[in-house]
Design a protein around this motif. Structure first.
Motif, short mmCIF file in Angstrom:
data_model
loop_
_atom_site.label_atom_id
_atom_site.label_comp_id
_atom_site.label_asym_id
_atom_site.label_seq_id
_atom_site.Cartn_x
_atom_site.Cartn_y
_atom_site.Cartn_z
N LEU A 254 48.06 40.15 37.92
CA LEU A 254 46.40 40.04 37.62
C LEU A 254 45.69 41.24 36.95
CD1 LEU A 254 45.29 38.82 41.37
CD2 LEU A 254 44.95 37.70 39.23
N GLU A 255 46.42 42.45 37.13
CA GLU A 255 45.94 43.69 36.49
C GLU A 255 46.03 43.41 34.91
OE1 GLU A 255 45.99 47.97 38.41
OE2 GLU A 255 47.79 46.83 38.65
N GLN A 256 47.25 42.61 34.33
CA GLN A 256 47.30 42.44 33.21
C GLN A 256 46.52 41.50 32.55
OE1 GLN A 256 51.53 41.24 32.85
NE2 GLN A 256 52.40 43.51 33.14
N GLN A 257 46.12 40.56 33.28
CA GLN A 257 45.12 39.39 32.90
C GLN A 257 43.82 39.82 32.86
OE1 GLN A 257 45.97 36.23 35.29
NE2 GLN A 257 47.94 35.94 34.48
N SER B 284 42.31 46.66 34.40
CA SER B 284 42.58 47.57 35.85
C SER B 284 41.31 48.34 35.92
CB SER B 284 43.88 48.39 35.65
OG SER B 284 43.71 49.23 34.76
N GLY B 285 40.01 48.20 34.94
CA GLY B 285 39.15 49.04 35.30
C GLY B 285 38.24 48.61 35.93
N GLY B 286 38.29 47.16 36.57
CA GLY B 286 36.83 46.66 37.33
C GLY B 286 37.23 47.34 38.76
N MET C 84 39.31 45.22 41.00
CA MET C 84 40.70 45.02 40.96
C MET C 84 41.32 46.59 41.51
SD MET C 84 42.97 43.15 39.64
CE MET C 84 44.44 43.50 40.54
N ARG C 85 40.50 47.72 41.47
CA ARG C 85 40.94 48.76 42.09
C ARG C 85 41.06 48.59 43.58
NH1 ARG C 85 36.87 51.52 38.63
NH2 ARG C 85 35.75 51.65 40.44
N ARG C 86 39.88 47.99 44.08
CA ARG C 86 39.98 47.71 45.66
C ARG C 86 41.38 47.02 46.01
NH1 ARG C 86 34.52 46.31 48.07
NH2 ARG C 86 35.68 46.40 49.86
N VAL C 87 41.63 45.97 45.50
CA VAL C 87 42.68 45.06 45.79
C VAL C 87 43.92 45.79 45.72
CG1 VAL C 87 44.18 43.03 44.99
CG2 VAL C 87 41.64 42.82 45.03
N ARG C 88 44.03 46.73 44.52
CA ARG C 88 45.25 47.44 44.25
C ARG C 88 45.55 48.51 45.42
NH1 ARG C 88 44.50 49.22 39.18
NH2 ARG C 88 43.11 50.99 40.10
N THR C 89 44.25 49.18 45.85
CA THR C 89 44.24 50.18 46.90
C THR C 89 44.33 49.45 48.17
OG1 THR C 89 42.47 51.42 45.59
CG2 THR C 89 42.85 51.95 48.14
N ASP C 90 44.04 48.26 48.28
CA ASP C 90 44.18 47.74 49.78
C ASP C 90 45.70 47.39 49.90
OD1 ASP C 90 41.62 47.78 50.57
OD2 ASP C 90 40.98 45.74 50.06
N ALA C 91 46.27 46.96 48.80
CA ALA C 91 47.95 46.49 48.83
C ALA C 91 48.50 47.68 49.26
CB ALA C 91 48.23 45.91 47.64
#
Length: 96
Positions: free
Chosen positions: A24-27, A30-32, A35-42
């Protein structure tokens, strides 16, 4: 299933989640904020599962209930000067 099996299943799901988040980050980039929240939650989920795995690996010590000593001495009567006897009314009055 045992706890070890369940933790292994959760770990595999987290690995799948990490791969999906990477795609998803590639598509999406990663700046939004989203996306940062999803990455941090994971990442938080991964850390929490690691803590669970460590806790499950340690044998659980039998927990004894904490005993509270109640003294035999009577309570200080001055604690009850300004109170009513609950359910009985005031000291100087009678029930109806």
């Amino acid at each position: 299933m045992s706890v070890h099996d369940d933790l292994s299943t959760v770990q595999r799901c987290l690995d799948d989640l990490s791969r999906s988040v990477g795609r998803l980050e590639q598509q999406l980039g990663s700046g939004g904020l989203e996306m940062r929240r999803v990455r941090t939650d994971a990442a938080h989920l991964r850390e929490s599962v690691a803590l669970l795995r460590d806790a499950a690996a340690q044998p659980a010590a039998p927990r004894k209930p904490e005993l509270v000593t109640i003294p035999d001495t009577p309570y200080d009567d001055s604690l009850w000067i300004d109170t009513d006897d609950e359910g009985l009314g005031a000291r100087d009055r009678h029930a109806p």
